[in-house]
Design a protein around this motif. Structure first.
Motif, PDB file in Angstrom:
ATOM      1  N   ASN A 403       0.804  -1.218   0.000  1.00 21.86           N
ATOM      2  CA  ASN A 403       0.000   0.000   0.000  1.00 21.86           C
ATOM      3  C   ASN A 403       0.840   1.274   0.000  1.00 21.86           C
ATOM      4  OD1 ASN A 403      -2.440  -1.379  -0.046  1.00 21.86           O
ATOM      5  ND2 ASN A 403      -2.600  -1.480   2.185  1.00 21.86           N
ATOM      6  N   ILE A 404       2.061   1.195   0.482  1.00 21.14           N
ATOM      7  CA  ILE A 404       2.888   2.407   0.504  1.00 21.14           C
ATOM      8  C   ILE A 404       3.907   2.447  -0.635  1.00 21.14           C
ATOM      9  CG2 ILE A 404       2.708   2.626   3.007  1.00 21.14           C
ATOM     10  CD1 ILE A 404       5.703   1.701   3.091  1.00 21.14           C
ATOM     11  N   ILE A 405       3.910   1.432  -1.483  1.00 17.78           N
ATOM     12  CA  ILE A 405       4.960   1.357  -2.499  1.00 17.78           C
ATOM     13  C   ILE A 405       4.921   2.548  -3.448  1.00 17.78           C
ATOM     14  CG2 ILE A 405       3.667  -0.004  -4.187  1.00 17.78           C
ATOM     15  CD1 ILE A 405       7.369  -0.485  -3.164  1.00 17.78           C
ATOM     16  N   GLU A 406       3.703   3.040  -3.761  1.00 16.09           N
ATOM     17  CA  GLU A 406       3.608   4.201  -4.636  1.00 16.09           C
ATOM     18  C   GLU A 406       4.165   5.444  -3.961  1.00 16.09           C
ATOM     19  OE1 GLU A 406       2.552   4.894  -7.966  1.00 16.09           O
ATOM     20  OE2 GLU A 406       3.175   2.815  -7.920  1.00 16.09           O
ATOM     21  N   MET A 407       3.938   5.570  -2.660  1.00 12.82           N
ATOM     22  CA  MET A 407       4.508   6.697  -1.922  1.00 12.82           C
ATOM     23  C   MET A 407       6.026   6.639  -1.952  1.00 12.82           C
ATOM     24  SD  MET A 407       3.775   7.878   2.015  1.00 12.82           S
ATOM     25  CE  MET A 407       4.418   9.454   2.632  1.00 12.82           C
ATOM     26  N   VAL A 408       6.562   5.461  -1.732  1.00 11.48           N
ATOM     27  CA  VAL A 408       8.013   5.290  -1.764  1.00 11.48           C
ATOM     28  C   VAL A 408       8.566   5.610  -3.150  1.00 11.48           C
ATOM     29  CG1 VAL A 408       9.871   3.589  -1.579  1.00 11.48           C
ATOM     30  CG2 VAL A 408       8.022   3.619   0.116  1.00 11.48           C
ATOM     31  N   SER A 409       7.861   5.201  -4.190  1.00 12.96           N
ATOM     32  CA  SER A 409       8.315   5.475  -5.554  1.00 12.96           C
ATOM     33  C   SER A 409       8.429   6.974  -5.810  1.00 12.96           C
ATOM     34  CB  SER A 409       7.346   4.839  -6.557  1.00 12.96           C
ATOM     35  OG  SER A 409       7.718   5.158  -7.892  1.00 12.96           O
ATOM     36  N   HIS A 410       7.428   7.727  -5.394  1.00 14.94           N
ATOM     37  CA  HIS A 410       7.459   9.172  -5.619  1.00 14.94           C
ATOM     38  C   HIS A 410       8.539   9.858  -4.775  1.00 14.94           C
ATOM     39  CE1 HIS A 410       3.495   8.521  -7.509  1.00 14.94           C
ATOM     40  NE2 HIS A 410       3.742   9.654  -8.132  1.00 14.94           N
ATOM     41  N   THR A 411       8.748   9.394  -3.550  1.00 16.48           N
ATOM     42  CA  THR A 411       9.801  10.004  -2.735  1.00 16.48           C
ATOM     43  C   THR A 411      11.183   9.669  -3.290  1.00 16.48           C
ATOM     44  OG1 THR A 411       9.637   8.121  -1.198  1.00 16.48           O
ATOM     45  CG2 THR A 411       8.464  10.133  -0.607  1.00 16.48           C
ATOM     46  N   ARG A 412      11.319   8.487  -3.905  1.00 19.62           N
ATOM     47  CA  ARG A 412      12.601   8.159  -4.532  1.00 19.62           C
ATOM     48  C   ARG A 412      12.871   9.056  -5.735  1.00 19.62           C
ATOM     49  NH1 ARG A 412      12.704   1.461  -4.187  1.00 19.62           N
ATOM     50  NH2 ARG A 412      13.311   1.386  -1.973  1.00 19.62           N
TER      51      ARG A 412
END
Length: 655
Positions: A403-412
């Motif tokens: 569920n947080i993978i998209e958030m992590v992608s954008h922060t990367r």
């Protein structure tokens, strides 16, 4: 008679001497000084000034000060000469008299010369310039990647960031780091962090320019590219406040997985107003969202988290849970809510934990201490305890990482953008300094060795810029294009790894260009240097990112195929490129963890090369291929081959 004649002769000589002194004072002296001193001090230097009007204006100011000093020295020499002409028996000491006469004529200039020294050979402050209009590679990338419609706004933003008062905000925010206030003066627990007003002003500027939500409120073609360019510019002024900006922007895809919870926050997340007040969200004009994932026993291994989550009433998506545990890092603890991971009955799960409970009370989030970090000084990172803190479950239990993978992608993506921005600002400072600073009778930028260093640094910076802007386009196109979405998946990790790794070395070399001046805080370079490593550490360190690339290749083989398809478009442009592409294909096929860093590094360089071949002048693309892809390069910046067109590279980098 003889005595009378001698006295008359002496008086006559004295009279002639006085007349001679007056003549020098009224006529010859001024003309002699202006001509001879100017020629003595400036004849050779004038030839080296060139056509730069700003340089010439600064040099003329220095000339006037140095002429004033030169006049004083010449007067003393003139006095000694007159003293020599007159017979020694008279002992008429004219030099002191002439010194006093000239001091009266020179007035304030000579008085100041005794109080202080003339400041020469120092560059003017780099301010009142437009960060966007000075960056040709960025301008071209914005147009090429679909955000040409944002050019005017980016220009206005670049001008704002280059203003003296905006630059000062960055200094003030870092010179006055945040302070933890656990209790008020009466002993009540408050758990607040106090920031300098400059930090709040910087956040206000970024939110007004929609760095937290541009693609969400205006989802047209190129919106991610436009937002990426804004962040790339903003970080050049001050990087610390980008942490809450990035997390607030990145949380939206994760929160949308729980629509009824997202609806409670949506209007505030889409606001362009920064509201620093510590209040429940219902009383605010805009909010920030933070993140708190890592724990002391797990670090990047978030599945080892021990924080527990228990439903307060019902269990399931969108329900309130009570979280108890410890978080080793909580970024920007004054955010209005945090995305967190905790162990629920069904496994590791994702939660949104507000600072105020739904009932309007302070949530049980205890700030234990602020981290004393290497850099990122303006921003607070805290160690926190959760004592039954209330939070909503986002998605299903046990699906926390998914569920947080998209958030992590954008922060990367933002980590890569921030590193590219830091590199660009460090390069800008180095180029500015080298254009004004003189050594060995020439401007620094006119020395071949320095030109080699600056050109090499410019190559690295432009490669980082074009890669991050291309990656941002994949976020735009990936919404409707499966291939672009797959490209985004693997290219984000590759870009984050490589650009963030390159930044510290790059910024250091730029710092060294300024010599001792670069080692003092006033130059900004130490702040940039301290900031450079953080993006490589945040959102997955180097090894974690490389393992993520291997995981993407294993779980979604099409990712590697799409990436190779993009890279191979440049095959045939150079035998060096083709040779290294073959090596990359072998490493991809082996999927060896031991070779993971080599694989990711090579893929990043090949992708940068392809993008430079497409977009940059031949001088830049050719030099990048020979050095980064080939082996015609040393082990430090400034070791480009002798026949590289350094002049063309430098002129493109800072025009």
């Amino acid at each position: 008679m003889e005595e009378h004649a001698a006295e008359e002769g002496e008086n006559l000589v004295r009279s002639e001497v006085l007349q001679e002194k007056q003549r020098y004072q009224s006529e010859t002296l001024e003309k002699l000084l202006e001509c001879r001193v100017a020629k003595h001090h400036f004849e050779e230097e004038d030839d080296n000034i060139g056509g730069n009007q700003q340089v010439r204006d600064d040099w003329n100011g220095a000339r006037r000060l140095r002429i004033a000093q030169g006049k004083h020295d010449l007067v003393r020499n003139l006095g000694r000469q007159l003293d020599y002409i007159i017979q020694p028996g008279f002992r008429v000491k004219l030099s002191a008299c002439l010194d006093r006469s000239y001091s009266m004529a020179a007035g304030q200039k000579l008085e100041h010369s005794k109080e202080t020294h003339a400041v020469t050979n120092q560059p003017p402050a780099l301010e009142e310039y437009n960060l966007f209009l000075k960056d040709r590679a960025l301008q071209e990338a914005v147009m090429r990647e679909g955000a040409g419609w944002a050019a005017e706004k980016l220009s206005a933003f670049g001008k704002l960031l280059g203003r003296e008062e905006t630059i000062k905000l960055g200094y003030q925010a870092n010179e006055n780091p945040p302070l933890l206030r656990t209790h008020d003066r009466f002993g009540h627990r408050i758990d607040e962090v106090e920031f300098h007003p400059a930090f709040h002003q910087l956040l206000s500027i970024s939110l007004e320019n929609r760095l937290t939500n541009l693609p969400w409120v205006d989802p047209r073609q190129g919106s991610h590219v436009a937002r990426a360019a804004h962040l790339y510019l903003a970080v050049q002024n001050e990087a610390g406040h980008m942490c809450p900006v990035s997390m607030t922007f990145s949380c939206v895809p994760a929160l949308k997985k729980q629509p009824e919870i997202f609806a409670q926050f949506e209007s505030l997340l889409m606001s362009d107003q920064y509201d620093q007040r510590f209040l429940p969200k219902e009383r605010k004009r805009g909010i920030l969202i933070g993140m708190s994932m890592t724990e002391k026993q797990g670090g990047s291994d978030v599945r080892a988290n021990t924080t527990e989550a228990r439903p307060l009433e019902k269990k399931g998506p969108g329900q309130l849970y009570g979280l108890t545990g410890h978080k080793w890092f909580c970024s920007h603890p004054m955010s209005d809510a945090f995305v967190m991971l905790a162990q629920a009955e069904g496994g590791l799960s994702c939660f949104l934990v507000p600072r105020f409970t739904p009932g309007g009370e302070r949530n049980h989030i205890r700030l234990q201490r602020l981290k004393n970090k290497l850099g990122n000084k303006s921003n607070a990172s805290a160690e926190i305890e959760l004592e039954g803190a209330q939070g909503w479950l986002i998605g299903e239990e046990g699906r926390g990482v998914a569920n947080i993978i998209e958030m992590v992608s954008h922060t990367r993506l933002d980590c890569a953008l921030s590193s590219a921005g830091l590199m660009r600002q460090a390069l800008t400072q180095a180029l500015h300094h080298a254009q004004y600073r003189q050594a060995f009778k020439r401007q620094l930028i006119e020395h071949d060795l320095m030109r080699n260093v600056l050109s090499d640094l410019a190559l690295e910076s432009e490669a980082a810029t074009v890669l991050t802007m291309r990656l941002a386009r994949a976020y735009d196109a990936g919404v409707s294009d499966r291939k672009e979405d797959l490209f985004r998946r693997i290219a984000t990790a590759i870009s984050k790894y490589w650009i963030c790794k390159r930044a510290p070395h790059h910024v250091y070399e730029c710092l060294e260009t300024l010599g001792g001046n670069g080692y003092v805080e006033e130059s900004m370079m130490p702040r940039l240097y301290r900031e450079a490593p953080v993006n490589s550490v945040w959102e997955g360190s180097g090894n974690v990112i490389c393992l993520d690339v291997l995981r993407a290749i294993q779980n979604e083989p099409d990712c590697a195929e799409i990436l190779l398809k993009e890279i191979t478009q440049a095959e045939g442009s150079s035998h060096l490129f083709s040779k290294q592409l073959a090596v990359a294909k072998k490493l991809l096929a082996s999927r060896s963890e031991k070779d993971a860093r080599r694989l990711v590094e090579l893929l990043a360089i090949l992708l940068q090369t392809k993008l430079l071949i497409d977009s940059a002048p031949p001088a830049i693309a050719d030099a990048f291929i020979r050095t980064r892809v080939g082996s015609d390069w040393g082990h430090t910046f400034g070791t480009l081959p002798a026949d590289v067109d350094c002049k063309a590279i430098i002129e493109r980098a800072f025009f």
